[in-house]
Motif scaffolding. Structure first.
Motif, PDB file in Angstrom:
ATOM      1  N   ILE A   1      11.834  13.855  -8.153  1.00 35.02           N
ATOM      2  CA  ILE A   1      10.566  13.630  -8.701  1.00 35.02           C
ATOM      3  C   ILE A   1      10.239  12.287  -9.262  1.00 35.02           C
ATOM      4  N   SER A   2      11.278  11.766  -9.947  1.00 35.80           N
ATOM      5  CA  SER A   2      11.306  10.504 -10.775  1.00 35.80           C
ATOM      6  C   SER A   2      11.273   9.361  -9.464  1.00 35.80           C
ATOM      7  N   LYS A   3      12.041   9.658  -8.426  1.00 32.15           N
ATOM      8  CA  LYS A   3      11.940   8.785  -7.258  1.00 32.15           C
ATOM      9  C   LYS A   3      10.524   8.718  -6.542  1.00 32.15           C
ATOM     10  N   ARG A   4       9.986   9.908  -6.538  1.00 30.94           N
ATOM     11  CA  ARG A   4       8.601   9.842  -5.754  1.00 30.94           C
ATOM     12  C   ARG A   4       7.833   9.079  -6.823  1.00 30.94           C
ATOM     13  N   CYS A   5       7.642   9.256  -7.955  1.00 29.31           N
ATOM     14  CA  CYS A   5       6.754   8.765  -8.988  1.00 29.31           C
ATOM     15  C   CYS A   5       6.952   7.365  -9.008  1.00 29.31           C
ATOM     16  N   MET A   6       8.059   6.804  -8.957  1.00 30.93           N
ATOM     17  CA  MET A   6       8.355   5.325  -8.658  1.00 30.93           C
ATOM     18  C   MET A   6       7.815   4.701  -7.282  1.00 30.93           C
ATOM     19  N   ASP A   7       8.008   5.513  -6.380  1.00 25.64           N
ATOM     20  CA  ASP A   7       7.485   5.173  -4.946  1.00 25.64           C
ATOM     21  C   ASP A   7       5.967   4.685  -4.871  1.00 25.64           C
ATOM     22  N   LEU A   8       5.544   5.898  -5.657  1.00 26.40           N
ATOM     23  CA  LEU A   8       3.866   5.964  -5.648  1.00 26.40           C
ATOM     24  C   LEU A   8       3.379   4.538  -6.560  1.00 26.40           C
ATOM     25  N   MET A   9       4.051   4.334  -7.519  1.00 30.40           N
ATOM     26  CA  MET A   9       3.595   3.380  -8.552  1.00 30.40           C
ATOM     27  C   MET A   9       3.516   2.011  -7.903  1.00 30.40           C
ATOM     28  N   PHE A  10       4.978   1.656  -7.614  1.00 33.25           N
ATOM     29  CA  PHE A  10       5.222   0.404  -7.123  1.00 33.25           C
ATOM     30  C   PHE A  10       4.526   0.119  -5.662  1.00 33.25           C
ATOM     31  N   ALA A  11       4.390   1.170  -4.994  1.00 33.64           N
ATOM     32  CA  ALA A  11       3.504   1.014  -3.747  1.00 33.64           C
ATOM     33  C   ALA A  11       1.981   0.549  -3.890  1.00 33.64           C
ATOM     34  N   LEU A  12       1.547   1.475  -4.605  1.00 36.19           N
ATOM     35  CA  LEU A  12       0.074   1.065  -5.130  1.00 36.19           C
ATOM     36  C   LEU A  12      -0.137  -0.257  -5.642  1.00 36.19           C
ATOM     37  N   ILE A  13       0.819  -0.541  -6.602  1.00 36.17           N
ATOM     38  CA  ILE A  13       0.709  -1.989  -7.299  1.00 36.17           C
ATOM     39  C   ILE A  13       0.783  -2.897  -6.260  1.00 36.17           C
ATOM     40  N   GLY A  14       1.780  -2.738  -5.299  1.00 37.59           N
ATOM     41  CA  GLY A  14       2.187  -3.533  -4.148  1.00 37.59           C
ATOM     42  C   GLY A  14       0.875  -3.826  -3.186  1.00 37.59           C
ATOM     43  N   VAL A  15       0.396  -2.769  -3.048  1.00 35.39           N
ATOM     44  CA  VAL A  15      -0.749  -2.826  -2.086  1.00 35.39           C
ATOM     45  C   VAL A  15      -2.019  -3.566  -2.649  1.00 35.39           C
ATOM     46  N   VAL A  16      -2.426  -3.405  -3.801  1.00 32.40           N
ATOM     47  CA  VAL A  16      -3.392  -3.947  -4.563  1.00 32.40           C
ATOM     48  C   VAL A  16      -2.880  -5.521  -4.744  1.00 32.40           C
ATOM     49  N   PHE A  17      -1.931  -6.000  -5.070  1.00 36.99           N
ATOM     50  CA  PHE A  17      -1.640  -7.465  -5.521  1.00 36.99           C
ATOM     51  C   PHE A  17      -1.449  -7.958  -4.108  1.00 36.99           C
ATOM     52  N   LEU A  18      -0.998  -7.395  -2.958  1.00 41.30           N
ATOM     53  CA  LEU A  18      -0.920  -7.976  -1.888  1.00 41.30           C
ATOM     54  C   LEU A  18      -1.887  -8.059  -0.632  1.00 41.30           C
ATOM     55  N   CYS A  19      -3.131  -7.778  -1.273  1.00 40.01           N
ATOM     56  CA  CYS A  19      -4.173  -7.736  -0.380  1.00 40.01           C
ATOM     57  C   CYS A  19      -4.665  -9.140   0.064  1.00 40.01           C
ATOM     58  N   PRO A  20      -4.538 -10.213  -0.791  1.00 37.45           N
ATOM     59  CA  PRO A  20      -4.493 -11.629   0.071  1.00 37.45           C
ATOM     60  C   PRO A  20      -3.563 -11.836   0.965  1.00 37.45           C
ATOM     61  N   VAL A  21      -2.361 -11.506   0.930  1.00 38.95           N
ATOM     62  CA  VAL A  21      -1.432 -11.769   1.986  1.00 38.95           C
ATOM     63  C   VAL A  21      -1.710 -10.968   3.129  1.00 38.95           C
ATOM     64  N   TYR A  22      -2.017  -9.760   3.125  1.00 40.29           N
ATOM     65  CA  TYR A  22      -2.417  -8.922   3.997  1.00 40.29           C
ATOM     66  C   TYR A  22      -3.413  -9.534   4.950  1.00 40.29           C
ATOM     67  N   LEU A  23      -4.493  -9.972   4.485  1.00 39.86           N
ATOM     68  CA  LEU A  23      -5.793 -10.612   4.949  1.00 39.86           C
ATOM     69  C   LEU A  23      -5.092 -11.812   5.802  1.00 39.86           C
ATOM     70  N   ILE A  24      -4.389 -12.624   5.106  1.00 41.79           N
ATOM     71  CA  ILE A  24      -3.885 -13.907   5.689  1.00 41.79           C
ATOM     72  C   ILE A  24      -2.881 -13.575   7.021  1.00 41.79           C
ATOM     73  N   ILE A  25      -2.116 -12.716   6.901  1.00 41.79           N
ATOM     74  CA  ILE A  25      -1.527 -12.346   7.933  1.00 41.79           C
ATOM     75  C   ILE A  25      -2.229 -11.758   9.162  1.00 41.79           C
ATOM     76  N   ALA A  26      -3.160 -10.854   8.849  1.00 39.67           N
ATOM     77  CA  ALA A  26      -3.992 -10.466   9.998  1.00 39.67           C
ATOM     78  C   ALA A  26      -4.710 -11.362  10.586  1.00 39.67           C
ATOM     79  N   LEU A  27      -4.973 -12.300   9.585  1.00 40.21           N
ATOM     80  CA  LEU A  27      -6.014 -13.605  10.566  1.00 40.21           C
ATOM     81  C   LEU A  27      -5.193 -14.326  11.359  1.00 40.21           C
ATOM     82  N   LEU A  28      -3.724 -14.743  10.982  1.00 42.91           N
ATOM     83  CA  LEU A  28      -2.934 -15.656  11.684  1.00 42.91           C
ATOM     84  C   LEU A  28      -2.362 -14.771  13.053  1.00 42.91           C
TER      85      LEU A  28
END
Length: 224
Positions: free
Chosen positions: A28-55
């Motif tokens: 349960i703790s592992k799943r909670c950690m997965d969701l927390m870090f993955a959601l934070i990562g997606v939000v903060f990495l949005c500009p990186v996702y866009l740049i990579i997609a463009l390239l």
């Protein structure tokens, strides 16, 4: 009803030899950690996702930005793993012409200086940025942040019963061999490190592996 291919895979983990003895609190703790870090990562990495997609699109307008490939997950469940496309659009068709150049032992195919890799793809692989879309696999629950890397079905069908034990847990973005040698290790060493993780896993080890992964993301000599 699963098709015959799925039925083959679903039957591969009938015996885990005691490797699955793990507390529900940890899971349960592992799943909670997965969701927390993955959601934070997606939000903060949005500009990186866009740049990579463009390239990716600038170099190859015909292919898709995201490469979706069927992989084998926990207990043999099939799922689609996401990556930024780092190869030419017809890479899967070209694979058959390159099999004799395989540089990795066991049921795995990898070669250095793979001619199918694009220019931007080389950078993405070198820095492991091509793996970023797998944060969505983590959110969906198909993958975890830490665990054995999910194999291809064609690889799994060549596994021994001992090697199949690595499929008794949810596959991950990173693991012991990802931070300690990567493609420089033999397949046998990959398996042993994965089983070491399955035996010893806890939240402390997961956090330590995530931290080490961040440190080796850029310029890993074992990545190809």
């Amino acid at each position: 009803m699963p098709d015959s291919k799925q039925e083959q895979v679903y039957n591969i983990t009938d015996s885990d030899d005691g490797f699955s003895d793990i507390s529900k609190a940890y899971l349960i703790s592992k799943r909670c950690m997965d969701l927390m870090f993955a959601l934070i990562g997606v939000v903060f990495l949005c500009p990186v996702y866009l740049i990579i997609a463009l390239l990716i699109k600038i170099e190859d307008k015909e292919g898709n930005i995201i490469f979706r490939q069927e992989r084998v997950g926990k207990n043999g469940k099939l799922f689609y793993m996401y990556k930024f496309r780092s190869m030419v659009s017809n890479a899967e068709e070209l694979k058959a012409t390159l099999l004799e150049k395989n540089e990795v032992d066991g049921p795995v195919f990898k070669i250095k200086n793979d001619p199918r890799i694009t220019k931007i793809g080389k950078l993405l692989r070198k820095t492991s940025l091509d793996e970023l879309p797998q944060l969505f696999n983590v959110i969906k629950g198909d993958m975890s942040l830490v665990g054995p890397r999910p194999p291809l079905l064609e690889e799994v069908l060549e596994y021994t019963n001992y090697e199949k034990i690595r499929l008794s847990v949810t596959p991950g973005l990173t693991c012991y061999w990802q931070v300690g040698g990567r493609s420089n290790l033999s397949f046998e060493e990959w398996v042993e490190l994965d089983l070491k993780y399955i035996r010893e896993r806890n939240i402390y080890i997961d956090i330590k592996l995530i931290a080490k992964t961040i440190l080796v993301l850029f310029g890993s000599k074992g990545a190809f």
